[in-house]
Design a protein around this motif. Sequence first.
Motif, PDB file in Angstrom:
ATOM      1  N   GLU A  92     -32.717  26.891 -19.876  1.00 15.04           N
ATOM      2  CA  GLU A  92     -32.816  28.305 -19.471  1.00 15.04           C
ATOM      3  C   GLU A  92     -32.383  28.501 -18.019  1.00 15.04           C
ATOM      4  O   GLU A  92     -32.983  29.276 -17.286  1.00 15.04           O
ATOM      5  CB  GLU A  92     -34.242  28.831 -19.681  1.00 15.04           C
ATOM      6  N   ASN A  93     -31.364  27.761 -17.628  1.00 16.66           N
ATOM      7  CA  ASN A  93     -30.866  27.877 -16.261  1.00 16.66           C
ATOM      8  C   ASN A  93     -29.412  28.337 -16.291  1.00 16.66           C
ATOM      9  O   ASN A  93     -28.580  27.691 -16.916  1.00 16.66           O
ATOM     10  CB  ASN A  93     -30.960  26.548 -15.531  1.00 16.66           C
ATOM     11  N   PRO A  94     -29.091  29.452 -15.642  1.00 16.31           N
ATOM     12  CA  PRO A  94     -30.026  30.369 -14.988  1.00 16.31           C
ATOM     13  C   PRO A  94     -30.663  31.305 -16.014  1.00 16.31           C
ATOM     14  O   PRO A  94     -30.112  31.536 -17.081  1.00 16.31           O
ATOM     15  CB  PRO A  94     -29.141  31.150 -14.034  1.00 16.31           C
ATOM     16  N   TYR A  95     -31.805  31.845 -15.649  1.00 17.07           N
ATOM     17  CA  TYR A  95     -32.453  32.859 -16.477  1.00 17.07           C
ATOM     18  C   TYR A  95     -31.954  34.211 -15.987  1.00 17.07           C
ATOM     19  O   TYR A  95     -32.024  34.510 -14.794  1.00 17.07           O
ATOM     20  CB  TYR A  95     -33.977  32.774 -16.354  1.00 17.07           C
ATOM     21  N   THR A  96     -31.384  35.020 -16.889  1.00 17.91           N
ATOM     22  CA  THR A  96     -30.844  36.325 -16.498  1.00 17.91           C
ATOM     23  C   THR A  96     -31.381  37.426 -17.402  1.00 17.91           C
ATOM     24  O   THR A  96     -31.731  37.175 -18.560  1.00 17.91           O
ATOM     25  CB  THR A  96     -29.301  36.358 -16.573  1.00 17.91           C
ATOM     26  N   PHE A  97     -31.464  38.627 -16.847  1.00 18.57           N
ATOM     27  CA  PHE A  97     -31.777  39.812 -17.646  1.00 18.57           C
ATOM     28  C   PHE A  97     -31.234  41.049 -16.952  1.00 18.57           C
ATOM     29  O   PHE A  97     -31.010  41.056 -15.743  1.00 18.57           O
ATOM     30  CB  PHE A  97     -33.277  39.935 -17.954  1.00 18.57           C
ATOM     31  N   ALA A  98     -31.007  42.070 -17.761  1.00 15.09           N
ATOM     32  CA  ALA A  98     -30.433  43.326 -17.260  1.00 15.09           C
ATOM     33  C   ALA A  98     -31.533  44.290 -16.835  1.00 15.09           C
ATOM     34  O   ALA A  98     -32.621  44.321 -17.435  1.00 15.09           O
ATOM     35  CB  ALA A  98     -29.567  43.978 -18.335  1.00 15.09           C
ATOM     36  N   ILE A  99     -31.248  45.084 -15.787  1.00 18.42           N
ATOM     37  CA  ILE A  99     -32.137  46.170 -15.363  1.00 18.42           C
ATOM     38  C   ILE A  99     -31.300  47.430 -15.231  1.00 18.42           C
ATOM     39  O   ILE A  99     -30.072  47.375 -15.097  1.00 18.42           O
ATOM     40  CB  ILE A  99     -32.881  45.853 -14.047  1.00 18.42           C
ATOM     41  N   GLN A 100     -31.983  48.570 -15.285  1.00 16.19           N
ATOM     42  CA  GLN A 100     -31.280  49.846 -15.149  1.00 16.19           C
ATOM     43  C   GLN A 100     -32.231  50.916 -14.664  1.00 16.19           C
ATOM     44  O   GLN A 100     -33.446  50.779 -14.731  1.00 16.19           O
ATOM     45  CB  GLN A 100     -30.675  50.274 -16.479  1.00 16.19           C
ATOM     46  N   GLY A 101     -31.656  52.003 -14.175  1.00 19.42           N
ATOM     47  CA  GLY A 101     -32.398  53.186 -13.777  1.00 19.42           C
ATOM     48  C   GLY A 101     -31.414  54.337 -13.717  1.00 19.42           C
ATOM     49  O   GLY A 101     -30.198  54.135 -13.772  1.00 19.42           O
ATOM     50  N   THR A 102     -31.929  55.557 -13.606  1.00 18.82           N
ATOM     51  CA  THR A 102     -31.074  56.738 -13.568  1.00 18.82           C
ATOM     52  C   THR A 102     -31.291  57.487 -12.262  1.00 18.82           C
ATOM     53  O   THR A 102     -32.423  57.836 -11.929  1.00 18.82           O
ATOM     54  CB  THR A 102     -31.369  57.668 -14.756  1.00 18.82           C
ATOM     55  N   GLY A 103     -30.203  57.711 -11.538  1.00 21.29           N
ATOM     56  CA  GLY A 103     -30.257  58.537 -10.339  1.00 21.29           C
ATOM     57  C   GLY A 103     -30.182  59.998 -10.749  1.00 21.29           C
ATOM     58  O   GLY A 103     -29.373  60.366 -11.600  1.00 21.29           O
ATOM     59  N   CYS A 104     -31.040  60.835 -10.185  1.00 23.30           N
ATOM     60  CA  CYS A 104     -31.132  62.241 -10.593  1.00 23.30           C
ATOM     61  C   CYS A 104     -30.625  63.184  -9.507  1.00 23.30           C
ATOM     62  O   CYS A 104     -30.951  63.031  -8.338  1.00 23.30           O
ATOM     63  CB  CYS A 104     -32.578  62.606 -10.887  1.00 23.30           C
ATOM     64  N   GLU A 105     -29.836  64.158  -9.912  1.00 19.75           N
ATOM     65  CA  GLU A 105     -29.379  65.263  -9.069  1.00 19.75           C
ATOM     66  C   GLU A 105     -29.409  66.526  -9.911  1.00 19.75           C
ATOM     67  O   GLU A 105     -29.568  66.476 -11.118  1.00 19.75           O
ATOM     68  CB  GLU A 105     -27.941  65.040  -8.602  1.00 19.75           C
ATOM     69  N   ILE A 106     -29.198  67.651  -9.280  1.00 18.37           N
ATOM     70  CA  ILE A 106     -29.081  68.921  -9.991  1.00 18.37           C
ATOM     71  C   ILE A 106     -27.652  69.403  -9.847  1.00 18.37           C
ATOM     72  O   ILE A 106     -27.105  69.408  -8.747  1.00 18.37           O
ATOM     73  CB  ILE A 106     -30.032  69.975  -9.412  1.00 18.37           C
ATOM     74  N   SER A 107     -27.041  69.775 -10.941  1.00 18.91           N
ATOM     75  CA  SER A 107     -25.711  70.377 -10.885  1.00 18.91           C
ATOM     76  C   SER A 107     -25.832  71.845 -11.246  1.00 18.91           C
ATOM     77  O   SER A 107     -26.484  72.203 -12.217  1.00 18.91           O
ATOM     78  CB  SER A 107     -24.762  69.696 -11.873  1.00 18.91           C
ATOM     79  N   ILE A 108     -25.210  72.711 -10.469  1.00 18.38           N
ATOM     80  CA  ILE A 108     -25.214  74.144 -10.712  1.00 18.38           C
ATOM     81  C   ILE A 108     -23.803  74.544 -11.102  1.00 18.38           C
ATOM     82  O   ILE A 108     -22.853  74.273 -10.379  1.00 18.38           O
ATOM     83  CB  ILE A 108     -25.652  74.937  -9.461  1.00 18.38           C
ATOM     84  N   ILE A 109     -23.658  75.158 -12.255  1.00 18.32           N
ATOM     85  CA  ILE A 109     -22.352  75.602 -12.729  1.00 18.32           C
ATOM     86  C   ILE A 109     -22.383  77.110 -12.838  1.00 18.32           C
ATOM     87  O   ILE A 109     -23.176  77.673 -13.592  1.00 18.32           O
ATOM     88  CB  ILE A 109     -22.013  74.974 -14.091  1.00 18.32           C
ATOM     89  N   ALA A 110     -21.555  77.779 -12.063  1.00  9.73           N
ATOM     90  CA  ALA A 110     -21.455  79.242 -12.086  1.00  9.73           C
ATOM     91  C   ALA A 110     -22.817  79.907 -11.971  1.00  9.73           C
ATOM     92  O   ALA A 110     -23.133  80.840 -12.687  1.00  9.73           O
ATOM     93  CB  ALA A 110     -20.735  79.701 -13.350  1.00  9.73           C
ATOM     94  N   GLY A 111     -23.660  79.420 -11.086  1.00  9.00           N
ATOM     95  CA  GLY A 111     -24.948  80.044 -10.813  1.00  9.00           C
ATOM     96  C   GLY A 111     -26.025  79.771 -11.832  1.00  9.00           C
ATOM     97  O   GLY A 111     -27.098  80.332 -11.774  1.00  9.00           O
ATOM     98  N   THR A 112     -25.788  78.887 -12.789  1.00  8.16           N
ATOM     99  CA  THR A 112     -26.788  78.560 -13.800  1.00  8.16           C
ATOM    100  C   THR A 112     -27.188  77.104 -13.650  1.00  8.16           C
ATOM    101  O   THR A 112     -26.336  76.239 -13.490  1.00  8.16           O
ATOM    102  CB  THR A 112     -26.206  78.776 -15.219  1.00  8.16           C
ATOM    103  N   ALA A 113     -28.471  76.835 -13.701  1.00  5.26           N
ATOM    104  CA  ALA A 113     -28.932  75.460 -13.571  1.00  5.26           C
ATOM    105  C   ALA A 113     -28.577  74.675 -14.821  1.00  5.26           C
ATOM    106  O   ALA A 113     -28.804  75.123 -15.929  1.00  5.26           O
ATOM    107  CB  ALA A 113     -30.439  75.445 -13.365  1.00  5.26           C
ATOM    108  N   THR A 114     -27.957  73.505 -14.629  1.00  4.94           N
ATOM    109  CA  THR A 114     -27.685  72.611 -15.737  1.00  4.94           C
ATOM    110  C   THR A 114     -28.861  71.660 -15.834  1.00  4.94           C
ATOM    111  O   THR A 114     -28.931  70.695 -15.090  1.00  4.94           O
ATOM    112  CB  THR A 114     -26.407  71.787 -15.490  1.00  4.94           C
ATOM    113  N   ASN A 115     -29.760  71.970 -16.699  1.00  6.47           N
ATOM    114  CA  ASN A 115     -30.969  71.153 -16.841  1.00  6.47           C
ATOM    115  C   ASN A 115     -31.701  70.960 -15.512  1.00  6.47           C
ATOM    116  O   ASN A 115     -31.793  69.848 -15.056  1.00  6.47           O
ATOM    117  CB  ASN A 115     -30.605  69.789 -17.430  1.00  6.47           C
ATOM    118  N   PRO A 116     -32.250  72.044 -14.616  1.00  5.84           N
ATOM    119  CA  PRO A 116     -32.908  71.629 -13.394  1.00  5.84           C
ATOM    120  C   PRO A 116     -34.334  71.292 -13.632  1.00  5.84           C
ATOM    121  O   PRO A 116     -35.183  71.624 -13.118  1.00  5.84           O
ATOM    122  CB  PRO A 116     -32.751  72.735 -12.411  1.00  5.84           C
TER     123      PRO A 116
END
Length: 180
Positions: A92-116
């Motif tokens: 088991e050398n090397p021992y590896t595994f994947a990690i992840q996360g989601t960076g969050c922002e707000i996008s505004i399209i034509a004055g409407t919130a896209t999922n805020p």
Amino acid sequence: ADHTDFGGVNVASGSVTRTFTIENTGAGALNLTGTPKVVISGANAADFTVTTQPASPVAATTGTTTFVITFDPSAAGMRTATIRIANDDANENPYTFAIQGTGCEISIIAGTATNPSTCSGTDGSIAFTSTNLPDGTYSLSFTPTGAGATASPQNITVSANAFSLTGLSAGTYKDFSVAN
């Protein structure tokens, strides 16, 4: 369940910390041989930091040691990396595994919130529904970051399971807060 998904984190002002445990079930001591002992690599490795390295060696049979990783996204959307732990275990050398996360922002399209208000999906969008807030008018403070984005605060009105947002120009916004 194994904490390899750090979830959604605000790009401008958030971070999440996870503690991982290395367990030795073998008959001999397990030596972590890398320098550093835990290495992060991959597409978005810079968004993840080992804030506490594990101890070595790990005692035989039931020995454990822990290490801590902090996720602090630099951009919106899915952020991925790979953890690598070099050791003296023959199979088991090397021992590896994947990690992840989601960076969050707000996008505004034509004055409407896209999922805020909570991060959802792998695109870093923010979900804002009338179930998040009771009826009323709220002041939202946004930090503009993209072309065309305008300064805040702005108002959002929640009424009868619907919301309306006025006064924001099209663009990308990092960081927001809601006040009644």
